[in-house]
Each structure stands twice: as structure tokens, then as C-alpha cells.
Design a protein around this motif. Structure first.
Motif, PDB file in Angstrom:
ATOM      1  N   ALA A   1      42.558 -14.976  33.719  1.00  0.00           N
ATOM      2  CA  ALA A   1      43.283 -15.410  34.911  1.00  0.00           C
ATOM      3  C   ALA A   1      44.033 -16.696  34.596  1.00  0.00           C
ATOM      4  O   ALA A   1      43.658 -17.427  33.664  1.00  0.00           O
ATOM      5  CB  ALA A   1      42.312 -15.641  36.055  1.00  0.00           C
ATOM      6  N   ARG A   2      45.051 -16.975  35.378  1.00  0.00           N
ATOM      7  CA  ARG A   2      45.822 -18.205  35.167  1.00  0.00           C
ATOM      8  C   ARG A   2      46.049 -18.895  36.505  1.00  0.00           C
ATOM      9  O   ARG A   2      46.432 -18.260  37.478  1.00  0.00           O
ATOM     10  CB  ARG A   2      47.159 -17.890  34.487  1.00  0.00           C
ATOM     11  N   TYR A   3      45.779 -20.181  36.519  1.00  0.00           N
ATOM     12  CA  TYR A   3      45.985 -21.008  37.721  1.00  0.00           C
ATOM     13  C   TYR A   3      45.231 -20.419  38.928  1.00  0.00           C
ATOM     14  O   TYR A   3      45.767 -20.346  40.028  1.00  0.00           O
ATOM     15  CB  TYR A   3      47.482 -21.159  38.027  1.00  0.00           C
ATOM     16  N   ASN A   4      43.994 -20.023  38.679  1.00  0.00           N
ATOM     17  CA  ASN A   4      43.230 -19.345  39.729  1.00  0.00           C
ATOM     18  C   ASN A   4      41.785 -19.856  39.821  1.00  0.00           C
ATOM     19  O   ASN A   4      40.929 -19.175  40.381  1.00  0.00           O
ATOM     20  CB  ASN A   4      43.215 -17.837  39.474  1.00  0.00           C
ATOM     21  N   SER A   5      41.517 -21.041  39.293  1.00  0.00           N
ATOM     22  CA  SER A   5      40.155 -21.574  39.300  1.00  0.00           C
ATOM     23  C   SER A   5      39.583 -21.604  40.711  1.00  0.00           C
ATOM     24  O   SER A   5      40.267 -21.967  41.670  1.00  0.00           O
ATOM     25  CB  SER A   5      40.137 -22.993  38.725  1.00  0.00           C
ATOM     26  N   LYS A   6      38.318 -21.186  40.826  1.00  0.00           N
ATOM     27  CA  LYS A   6      37.539 -21.208  42.070  1.00  0.00           C
ATOM     28  C   LYS A   6      38.100 -20.272  43.136  1.00  0.00           C
ATOM     29  O   LYS A   6      37.679 -20.332  44.288  1.00  0.00           O
ATOM     30  CB  LYS A   6      37.441 -22.631  42.627  1.00  0.00           C
ATOM     31  N   GLN A   7      39.030 -19.424  42.784  1.00  0.00           N
ATOM     32  CA  GLN A   7      39.617 -18.511  43.761  1.00  0.00           C
ATOM     33  C   GLN A   7      39.205 -17.069  43.470  1.00  0.00           C
ATOM     34  O   GLN A   7      38.697 -16.745  42.396  1.00  0.00           O
ATOM     35  CB  GLN A   7      41.144 -18.604  43.743  1.00  0.00           C
ATOM     36  N   ASP A   8      39.435 -16.195  44.448  1.00  0.00           N
ATOM     37  CA  ASP A   8      39.235 -14.767  44.287  1.00  0.00           C
ATOM     38  C   ASP A   8      40.602 -14.125  44.073  1.00  0.00           C
ATOM     39  O   ASP A   8      41.474 -14.197  44.950  1.00  0.00           O
ATOM     40  CB  ASP A   8      38.558 -14.178  45.527  1.00  0.00           C
ATOM     41  N   TYR A   9      40.776 -13.502  42.927  1.00  0.00           N
ATOM     42  CA  TYR A   9      42.086 -12.973  42.545  1.00  0.00           C
ATOM     43  C   TYR A   9      42.634 -11.976  43.566  1.00  0.00           C
ATOM     44  O   TYR A   9      43.787 -12.101  44.011  1.00  0.00           O
ATOM     45  CB  TYR A   9      41.994 -12.329  41.151  1.00  0.00           C
ATOM     46  N   PRO A  10      41.870 -10.938  43.976  1.00  0.00           N
ATOM     47  CA  PRO A  10      42.441  -9.974  44.931  1.00  0.00           C
ATOM     48  C   PRO A  10      42.832 -10.597  46.261  1.00  0.00           C
ATOM     49  O   PRO A  10      43.862 -10.231  46.846  1.00  0.00           O
ATOM     50  CB  PRO A  10      41.309  -8.953  45.106  1.00  0.00           C
ATOM     51  N   THR A  11      42.023 -11.542  46.741  1.00  0.00           N
ATOM     52  CA  THR A  11      42.344 -12.213  48.004  1.00  0.00           C
ATOM     53  C   THR A  11      43.624 -13.022  47.867  1.00  0.00           C
ATOM     54  O   THR A  11      44.503 -12.995  48.741  1.00  0.00           O
ATOM     55  CB  THR A  11      41.190 -13.130  48.441  1.00  0.00           C
ATOM     56  N   HIS A  12      43.738 -13.755  46.758  1.00  0.00           N
ATOM     57  CA  HIS A  12      44.938 -14.554  46.501  1.00  0.00           C
ATOM     58  C   HIS A  12      46.168 -13.658  46.376  1.00  0.00           C
ATOM     59  O   HIS A  12      47.254 -13.989  46.884  1.00  0.00           O
ATOM     60  CB  HIS A  12      44.730 -15.366  45.222  1.00  0.00           C
TER      61      HIS A  12
ATOM     62  N   GLN B   1      45.258   2.055  51.485  1.00  0.00           N
ATOM     63  CA  GLN B   1      44.867   2.784  50.273  1.00  0.00           C
ATOM     64  C   GLN B   1      45.601   2.131  49.111  1.00  0.00           C
ATOM     65  O   GLN B   1      46.704   2.534  48.752  1.00  0.00           O
ATOM     66  CB  GLN B   1      45.225   4.264  50.385  1.00  0.00           C
ATOM     67  N   PHE B   2      44.989   1.090  48.578  1.00  0.00           N
ATOM     68  CA  PHE B   2      45.653   0.293  47.539  1.00  0.00           C
ATOM     69  C   PHE B   2      44.964   0.576  46.203  1.00  0.00           C
ATOM     70  O   PHE B   2      43.918  -0.005  45.905  1.00  0.00           O
ATOM     71  CB  PHE B   2      45.566  -1.196  47.878  1.00  0.00           C
ATOM     72  N   PRO B   3      45.525   1.463  45.398  1.00  0.00           N
ATOM     73  CA  PRO B   3      44.816   1.972  44.220  1.00  0.00           C
ATOM     74  C   PRO B   3      44.887   1.056  42.996  1.00  0.00           C
ATOM     75  O   PRO B   3      45.083   1.534  41.870  1.00  0.00           O
ATOM     76  CB  PRO B   3      45.537   3.300  43.961  1.00  0.00           C
ATOM     77  N   VAL B   4      44.704  -0.239  43.182  1.00  0.00           N
ATOM     78  CA  VAL B   4      44.803  -1.186  42.071  1.00  0.00           C
ATOM     79  C   VAL B   4      43.632  -2.158  42.111  1.00  0.00           C
ATOM     80  O   VAL B   4      43.266  -2.674  43.168  1.00  0.00           O
ATOM     81  CB  VAL B   4      46.128  -1.979  42.121  1.00  0.00           C
ATOM     82  N   SER B   5      43.064  -2.396  40.943  1.00  0.00           N
ATOM     83  CA  SER B   5      42.051  -3.434  40.772  1.00  0.00           C
ATOM     84  C   SER B   5      42.455  -4.307  39.597  1.00  0.00           C
ATOM     85  O   SER B   5      42.950  -3.808  38.579  1.00  0.00           O
ATOM     86  CB  SER B   5      40.674  -2.810  40.504  1.00  0.00           C
ATOM     87  N   PHE B   6      42.274  -5.604  39.749  1.00  0.00           N
ATOM     88  CA  PHE B   6      42.575  -6.548  38.671  1.00  0.00           C
ATOM     89  C   PHE B   6      41.266  -7.122  38.130  1.00  0.00           C
ATOM     90  O   PHE B   6      40.517  -7.768  38.864  1.00  0.00           O
ATOM     91  CB  PHE B   6      43.454  -7.689  39.186  1.00  0.00           C
ATOM     92  N   ILE B   7      40.997  -6.871  36.869  1.00  0.00           N
ATOM     93  CA  ILE B   7      39.812  -7.415  36.208  1.00  0.00           C
ATOM     94  C   ILE B   7      40.274  -8.246  35.014  1.00  0.00           C
ATOM     95  O   ILE B   7      41.110  -7.794  34.228  1.00  0.00           O
ATOM     96  CB  ILE B   7      38.863  -6.307  35.725  1.00  0.00           C
TER      97      ILE B   7
ATOM     98  N   PHE C   1      35.546 -21.006  36.906  1.00  0.00           N
ATOM     99  CA  PHE C   1      35.195 -19.619  37.223  1.00  0.00           C
ATOM    100  C   PHE C   1      35.996 -19.093  38.411  1.00  0.00           C
ATOM    101  O   PHE C   1      36.125 -19.747  39.440  1.00  0.00           O
ATOM    102  CB  PHE C   1      33.700 -19.520  37.536  1.00  0.00           C
ATOM    103  N   CYS C   2      36.526 -17.877  38.268  1.00  0.00           N
ATOM    104  CA  CYS C   2      37.214 -17.208  39.373  1.00  0.00           C
ATOM    105  C   CYS C   2      36.728 -15.766  39.436  1.00  0.00           C
ATOM    106  O   CYS C   2      36.302 -15.195  38.431  1.00  0.00           O
ATOM    107  CB  CYS C   2      38.727 -17.255  39.199  1.00  0.00           C
ATOM    108  N   THR C   3      36.772 -15.184  40.599  1.00  0.00           N
ATOM    109  CA  THR C   3      36.330 -13.805  40.779  1.00  0.00           C
ATOM    110  C   THR C   3      37.520 -12.861  40.793  1.00  0.00           C
ATOM    111  O   THR C   3      38.664 -13.265  41.013  1.00  0.00           O
ATOM    112  CB  THR C   3      35.515 -13.668  42.078  1.00  0.00           C
ATOM    113  N   ASP C   4      37.239 -11.582  40.561  1.00  0.00           N
ATOM    114  CA  ASP C   4      38.315 -10.591  40.518  1.00  0.00           C
ATOM    115  C   ASP C   4      37.774  -9.244  40.962  1.00  0.00           C
ATOM    116  O   ASP C   4      36.640  -9.130  41.420  1.00  0.00           O
ATOM    117  CB  ASP C   4      38.944 -10.525  39.120  1.00  0.00           C
ATOM    118  N   GLY C   5      38.599  -8.209  40.839  1.00  0.00           N
ATOM    119  CA  GLY C   5      38.161  -6.879  41.228  1.00  0.00           C
ATOM    120  C   GLY C   5      39.189  -6.152  42.077  1.00  0.00           C
ATOM    121  O   GLY C   5      40.378  -6.482  42.081  1.00  0.00           O
ATOM    122  N   PRO C   6      38.749  -5.160  42.845  1.00  0.00           N
ATOM    123  CA  PRO C   6      39.669  -4.299  43.587  1.00  0.00           C
ATOM    124  C   PRO C   6      40.415  -5.022  44.703  1.00  0.00           C
ATOM    125  O   PRO C   6      39.863  -5.874  45.391  1.00  0.00           O
ATOM    126  CB  PRO C   6      38.746  -3.227  44.191  1.00  0.00           C
ATOM    127  N   VAL C   7      41.669  -4.638  44.869  1.00  0.00           N
ATOM    128  CA  VAL C   7      42.441  -5.064  46.031  1.00  0.00           C
ATOM    129  C   VAL C   7      41.928  -4.287  47.250  1.00  0.00           C
ATOM    130  O   VAL C   7      41.488  -3.135  47.129  1.00  0.00           O
ATOM    131  CB  VAL C   7      43.943  -4.792  45.813  1.00  0.00           C
TER     132      VAL C   7
END
Length: 264
Positions: free
Chosen positions: A67-78, A129-135, A44-50
Motif C-alpha cells: 500500500a502507499r500513503y495509507n498508514s492506519k487506514q482501511d484500503y477498501p473504505t478509503h 455487486q462490486f467484484p473487486v478486492s485489493f490485497i 499497518f493498514c488493512t485491505d480486502g474486498p470492496v
């Protein structure tokens, strides 16, 4: 972070915690590289707004399959930790380069931009002002050696484990973006049959309606109802595909604005 953004961040974190708890009791998953079984929470990994998304005007939600190669991580933080160190690297990665250019044009109501991905990233970060979210449709990260190949079995397994018919975590995640008619959702060949249609219908709460297509067949346009608002949804070729950035991705995505509802 403003007070409202802080509250939204807390609600998003709580939603991800609930979603993770939902799948935690499900059967272990066999990792293809070593044949061993691991708990679903290991995938499981988390995601959402940058960071800065809630401060931007016209925002872009990028809906990926997994997601790829992102287990246990938060996508926006990474994402931030990686590219703050080397924004120039974004110029060489087609997926991120195209996302950032579409986002920049959407934010500034342009048809194209000569700015590089690195310049756009630096500007977004500098302005907070980063207008991108990754879900990602699937929060189970595909970490296999052949992870560049989409793992539809893993994606469908995640959606089955989520039991969206009982609680639609996906729509709740979108609702916590506070989307308006100036925003846009883009996906990457999402309706190619890999993800079962019954799960897509559940995800979108049966409110995704096709409204048109690019004349060259490079994009399909939909509206998706989120919190009572009809949000423009554009399905493109996969953003990593070979082709010209402007012709194959940026222009077809932005042409969807002609279908967009006026901002009230």
C-alpha cells in the motif's frame, strides 16, 4: 449487507486485528523522510474486498506488493470514500481504470468493454455487486516522499515480521474471500525478485503452480489452491505501466480464462 457477508466481514476484521497484533511487538521502523523510528503499527493498514464483493458472481482479487500513503487506514473504505465523490477521476488513473475494466469483463464474460471506468464503478456501486478486492502483500504502507518507488526492504520486513511459517495470515485472508473457479487473482510483476522467494513460497503455501504464458510474454498463468479449489492466478506487467489498456493488460488477463477449471 447480508447475514453471510456480515459474518465474513467480522472474520476479516478479526484476522486483520490478529495480524496487526503479530507485528506489534517487532522492532520499530525508521521512516526514511525524517530518520525517526516509529512502531510497526503506525505503518499497518488493512485491505480486502470492496463493499459488495460477496454479492458479485465472478470476482477479481488484485494482489499488490504494498500500500502507499495509507498508514492506519482501511484500503477498501478509503477507495470508496475517494471515488464516490469523483468517479470520473478513475478514467485518468491507469491502475484503477484497468482493474475495473478487467473486473467488468470477467463479471460479464466479455473480451472487452467500451464502458469507462467511471461508468463501471457507478454500475458496481449501484448494484451493490462490486467484484473487486485489493490485497497487499505488505500491510506496511510506503508513505515516503518517493513512495512511487517500490520499497522491497519494507515489504520483506513485513513478511519477516508476520512469521507466516507459524500462521499463514495471507492464505487465511484469501480463504475468507470464498473464492470459486470463476474468480481470478491478478498480480503486478510479482516475481521480479524484489520480494524474496522464500516469503512468496510461504505466502502461497507452496501451492502456486505455473500452467502457461501469454504467447506475447505479457502474462504468466498459474493456479493457486485456496480452500481446496484451484483459482486462476495471472501475473501481469504493473498495471500503472505505459501501454495500451486492452493489448497490454485486459486481453492477456482474460486469456487466462482458457486455463480456468469449469465451475461446478
Amino acid at each position: 449487507m447480508t447475514g453471510n457477508a456480515s459474518i465474513l466481514a467480522q472474520k476479516r476484521a478479526a484476522l486483520m486485528a490478529d495480524w496487526k497484533a503479530q507485528v506489534a511487538s517487532k522492532a520499530d521502523i525508521v521512516f526514511p523522510d525524517d530518520g525517526k523510528s516509529y512502531p510497526t503499527t503506525d505503518y499497518f493498514c488493512t485491505d480486502g474486498p470492496v463493499e459488495g464483493f460477496d454479492n458479485a458472481k465472478n470476482r477479481l482479487v488484485v494482489l499488490g506488493r504494498e500500500a502507499r500513503y495509507n498508514s492506519k487506514q482501511d484500503y477498501p473504505t478509503h477507495f470508496i470514500k475517494t471515488w464516490d465523490k469523483n468517479p470520473q477521476g478513475l478514467n485518468t488513473i491507469a491502475f484503477f481504470r484497468r482493474v475495473l475494466k478487467i473486473a467488468y469483463c470477467l463479471e460479464h464474460n466479455l473480451a472487452s468493454t467500451s464502458k469507462t471506468a467511471a461508468e463501471i464503478y457507478t454500475e458496481f456501486r449501484g448494484n451493490n455487486q462490486f467484484p473487486v478486492s485489493f490485497i497487499e502483500v505488505s500491510k506496511y504502507s510506503n508513505d515516503a516522499d518517493n513512495g512511487a518507488v517500490s520499497d522491497y526492504n519494507l515489504q520483506n520486513r513485513f513478511l519477516e515480521d508476520s512469521e507466516l511459517d507459524k500462521r499463514n495470515y495471507f492464505m487465511e485472508e484469501l480463504e475468507l474471500h470464498n473464492l470459486h473457479e470463476g474468480d481470478m487473482i491478478i498480480s503486478n510483476n510479482l516475481f521480479n525478485g524484489g520480494i524474496k522467494s522464500k516469503y512468496l513460497s510461504l505466502m502461497f503455501d507452496n501451492t502456486l503452480i505455473k500452467i502457461g504464458s501469454n504467447k506475447d510474454g505479457k502474462a504468466d498463468y498459474y493456479t493457486l489452491e485456496v480452500s481446496g479449489k484451484k483459482i486462476l492466478f495471472v501475473d501481469l506487467y504493473h498495471l500503472s505501466s505505459i501501454g495500451n489498456d486492452q493489448d497490454l493488460f485486459i486481453t492477456p488477463a482474460l486469456q487466462g480464462r482458457s486455463y480456468r477449471q469449469p465451475i461446478k
